[in-house]
Design a protein around this motif. Structure first.
Motif, PDB file in Angstrom:
ATOM      1  N   VAL A  23      36.252 -60.394 -35.970  1.00  0.00           N
ATOM      2  CA  VAL A  23      35.621 -59.852 -34.760  1.00  0.00           C
ATOM      3  C   VAL A  23      35.661 -58.325 -34.815  1.00  0.00           C
ATOM      4  O   VAL A  23      36.706 -57.734 -35.083  1.00  0.00           O
ATOM      5  CB  VAL A  23      36.344 -60.334 -33.481  1.00  0.00           C
ATOM      6  CG1 VAL A  23      35.768 -59.644 -32.247  1.00  0.00           C
ATOM      7  CG2 VAL A  23      36.243 -61.846 -33.345  1.00  0.00           C
ATOM      8  N   THR A  24      34.494 -57.691 -34.599  1.00  0.00           N
ATOM      9  CA  THR A  24      34.482 -56.234 -34.406  1.00  0.00           C
ATOM     10  C   THR A  24      34.446 -55.976 -32.912  1.00  0.00           C
ATOM     11  O   THR A  24      33.454 -56.252 -32.241  1.00  0.00           O
ATOM     12  CB  THR A  24      33.246 -55.597 -35.068  1.00  0.00           C
ATOM     13  OG1 THR A  24      33.271 -55.887 -36.463  1.00  0.00           O
ATOM     14  CG2 THR A  24      33.242 -54.089 -34.866  1.00  0.00           C
ATOM     15  N   ARG A  63      36.783 -56.127 -17.411  1.00  0.00           N
ATOM     16  CA  ARG A  63      36.016 -54.926 -17.752  1.00  0.00           C
ATOM     17  C   ARG A  63      34.733 -54.825 -16.937  1.00  0.00           C
ATOM     18  O   ARG A  63      34.243 -53.727 -16.666  1.00  0.00           O
ATOM     19  CB  ARG A  63      35.716 -54.905 -19.254  1.00  0.00           C
ATOM     20  CG  ARG A  63      36.880 -54.420 -20.074  1.00  0.00           C
ATOM     21  CD  ARG A  63      36.588 -54.536 -21.546  1.00  0.00           C
ATOM     22  NE  ARG A  63      36.895 -55.848 -22.076  1.00  0.00           N
ATOM     23  CZ  ARG A  63      36.292 -56.399 -23.119  1.00  0.00           C
ATOM     24  NH1 ARG A  63      35.323 -55.777 -23.730  1.00  0.00           N
ATOM     25  NH2 ARG A  63      36.647 -57.592 -23.538  1.00  0.00           N
ATOM     26  N   GLU A 100      33.636 -65.664 -27.542  1.00  0.00           N
ATOM     27  CA  GLU A 100      33.608 -65.353 -28.973  1.00  0.00           C
ATOM     28  C   GLU A 100      34.979 -65.650 -29.583  1.00  0.00           C
ATOM     29  O   GLU A 100      35.087 -66.021 -30.738  1.00  0.00           O
ATOM     30  CB  GLU A 100      33.266 -63.863 -29.155  1.00  0.00           C
ATOM     31  CG  GLU A 100      32.999 -63.454 -30.582  1.00  0.00           C
ATOM     32  CD  GLU A 100      32.738 -61.945 -30.706  1.00  0.00           C
ATOM     33  OE1 GLU A 100      32.763 -61.234 -29.694  1.00  0.00           O
ATOM     34  OE2 GLU A 100      32.523 -61.513 -31.843  1.00  0.00           O
ATOM     35  N   TYR A 101      36.026 -65.485 -28.771  1.00  0.00           N
ATOM     36  CA  TYR A 101      37.376 -65.724 -29.276  1.00  0.00           C
ATOM     37  C   TYR A 101      38.193 -66.545 -28.282  1.00  0.00           C
ATOM     38  O   TYR A 101      39.180 -66.103 -27.748  1.00  0.00           O
ATOM     39  CB  TYR A 101      38.085 -64.403 -29.613  1.00  0.00           C
ATOM     40  CG  TYR A 101      37.778 -63.247 -28.678  1.00  0.00           C
ATOM     41  CD1 TYR A 101      38.364 -63.160 -27.433  1.00  0.00           C
ATOM     42  CD2 TYR A 101      36.879 -62.250 -29.058  1.00  0.00           C
ATOM     43  CE1 TYR A 101      38.098 -62.107 -26.586  1.00  0.00           C
ATOM     44  CE2 TYR A 101      36.598 -61.196 -28.219  1.00  0.00           C
ATOM     45  CZ  TYR A 101      37.217 -61.127 -26.979  1.00  0.00           C
ATOM     46  OH  TYR A 101      36.944 -60.081 -26.141  1.00  0.00           O
ATOM     47  N   VAL A 125      29.927 -56.189 -21.705  1.00  0.00           N
ATOM     48  CA  VAL A 125      29.428 -56.676 -22.989  1.00  0.00           C
ATOM     49  C   VAL A 125      28.790 -58.058 -22.822  1.00  0.00           C
ATOM     50  O   VAL A 125      29.346 -58.929 -22.140  1.00  0.00           O
ATOM     51  CB  VAL A 125      30.590 -56.784 -24.017  1.00  0.00           C
ATOM     52  CG1 VAL A 125      30.115 -57.430 -25.311  1.00  0.00           C
ATOM     53  CG2 VAL A 125      31.188 -55.403 -24.297  1.00  0.00           C
ATOM     54  N   ALA A 127      28.012 -61.009 -25.303  1.00  0.00           N
ATOM     55  CA  ALA A 127      28.252 -61.467 -26.678  1.00  0.00           C
ATOM     56  C   ALA A 127      27.598 -62.842 -26.842  1.00  0.00           C
ATOM     57  O   ALA A 127      26.379 -62.923 -27.018  1.00  0.00           O
ATOM     58  CB  ALA A 127      29.750 -61.463 -26.968  1.00  0.00           C
ATOM     59  N   LEU A 155      25.552 -57.687 -28.000  1.00  0.00           N
ATOM     60  CA  LEU A 155      25.827 -57.999 -29.410  1.00  0.00           C
ATOM     61  C   LEU A 155      24.810 -59.058 -29.836  1.00  0.00           C
ATOM     62  O   LEU A 155      25.015 -60.263 -29.650  1.00  0.00           O
ATOM     63  CB  LEU A 155      27.277 -58.480 -29.570  1.00  0.00           C
ATOM     64  CG  LEU A 155      28.339 -57.511 -29.033  1.00  0.00           C
ATOM     65  CD1 LEU A 155      29.739 -58.086 -29.194  1.00  0.00           C
ATOM     66  CD2 LEU A 155      28.231 -56.146 -29.715  1.00  0.00           C
TER      67      LEU A 155
HETATM   68  N1  LIG Z   1      33.110 -57.974 -29.871  1.00  0.00           N
HETATM   69  C1  LIG Z   1      33.418 -57.685 -28.612  1.00  0.00           C
HETATM   70  N2  LIG Z   1      33.778 -56.432 -28.269  1.00  0.00           N
HETATM   71  C2  LIG Z   1      34.085 -56.136 -26.983  1.00  0.00           C
HETATM   72  N3  LIG Z   1      34.053 -57.039 -26.006  1.00  0.00           N
HETATM   73  C3  LIG Z   1      33.701 -58.280 -26.310  1.00  0.00           C
HETATM   74  N4  LIG Z   1      33.552 -59.386 -25.555  1.00  0.00           N
HETATM   75  C4  LIG Z   1      33.184 -60.387 -26.347  1.00  0.00           C
HETATM   76  N5  LIG Z   1      33.048 -59.986 -27.604  1.00  0.00           N
HETATM   77  C5  LIG Z   1      33.368 -58.667 -27.597  1.00  0.00           C
END
Ligand SMILES: Nc1ncnc2[nH]cnc12
Ligand SMILES: O=P(O)(O)OC[C@H]1O[C@H](OP(=O)(O)OP(=O)(O)O)[C@H](O)[C@@H]1O
Length: 175
Positions: A23-24, A63, A100-101, A125, A127, A155
């Motif tokens: 993950v970036t 956030r 994503e995670y 964000v 994602a 993203l």
């Molecule tokens: N890669 C990511 N960077 C920052 N916030 C996120 N939220 C979900 N994926 C992210």
């Protein structure tokens, strides 16, 4: 999707392999700490929805709160928090979603939105779109009308926009 605030990228710090390998992470704290950039990001999000009436802005913990509250202030709209499960004290509606995670649950107070109110959802964000989709479902479960979803960073490779095909999505910049 007409916004093109590529200047935002100058204030976003990419962090490799956070919070897990592969993950970036797009760290927005440099932007938040810069008075001009923070204000401009809020102003640009407001501009993206200049043509719609908004009764309340829904911000997504945590956030999302940072951007959604000043957007609500600028629009002279109310602010409604959507929070992770177990944090809101009154009767709630709940949605489970994939990240994503990981996975998580989001909640909203049942009396936070009235039938047919025009609602703008704001987050930092986009994602996979799971968070925004779950939030839109919560708003709609209470009878609200989602007039837009505004994010600072999209993203694109994670396909969130496709998951939100029934909604207007505006992002300031896209990776
Ligand atoms: N890669 C990511 N960077 C920052 N916030 C996120 N939220 C979900 N994926 C992210
Ligand atoms: O489009 P998605 O794949 O759903 O991901 C986007 C969400 O992920 C991040 O929140 P996170 O759950 O990490 O919580 P935080 O804001 O408390 O850091 C981000 O702030 C969005 O809300």
């Amino acid at each position: 999707m007409a916004l093109d605030a590529t200047w935002v990228r100058d204030h976003i710090r990419p962090i490799a392999d956070y919070p897990q390998p592969g993950v970036t992470f797009r760290d927005i704290t440099p932007l938040l700490g810069d008075a001009a950039a923070f204000g401009r990001a809020v102003d640009d999000l407001v501009t993206g929805f200049h043509d719609v009436e908004v009764s309340r802005v829904v911000g997504i913990e945590s956030r999302g709160f940072i951007l959604a509250a000043p957007v609500a202030y600028r629009l002279r709209a109310g602010f409604v928090p959507v929070r992770k499960a177990g944090k809101l004290p009154w009767a709630v509606a709940r949605e489970e979603y994939e990240l994503e995670y990981g996975s998580d649950k989001l909640e909203i107070h049942r009396d936070a939105i009235h039938p047919d109110e025009p609602i703008l959802i704001v987050d930092d964000v986009l994602a996979t779109g799971g968070t925004a989709e779950a939030t839109a479902k919560l708003v709609e479960a209470l009878g609200g009308r989602v007039v837009g979803i505004g994010v600072m960073i999209e993203l694109e490779a994670l396909g969130g926009r496709a998951k939100l095909a029934n909604h207007r999505v505006e992002s300031l910049t896209r990776y």
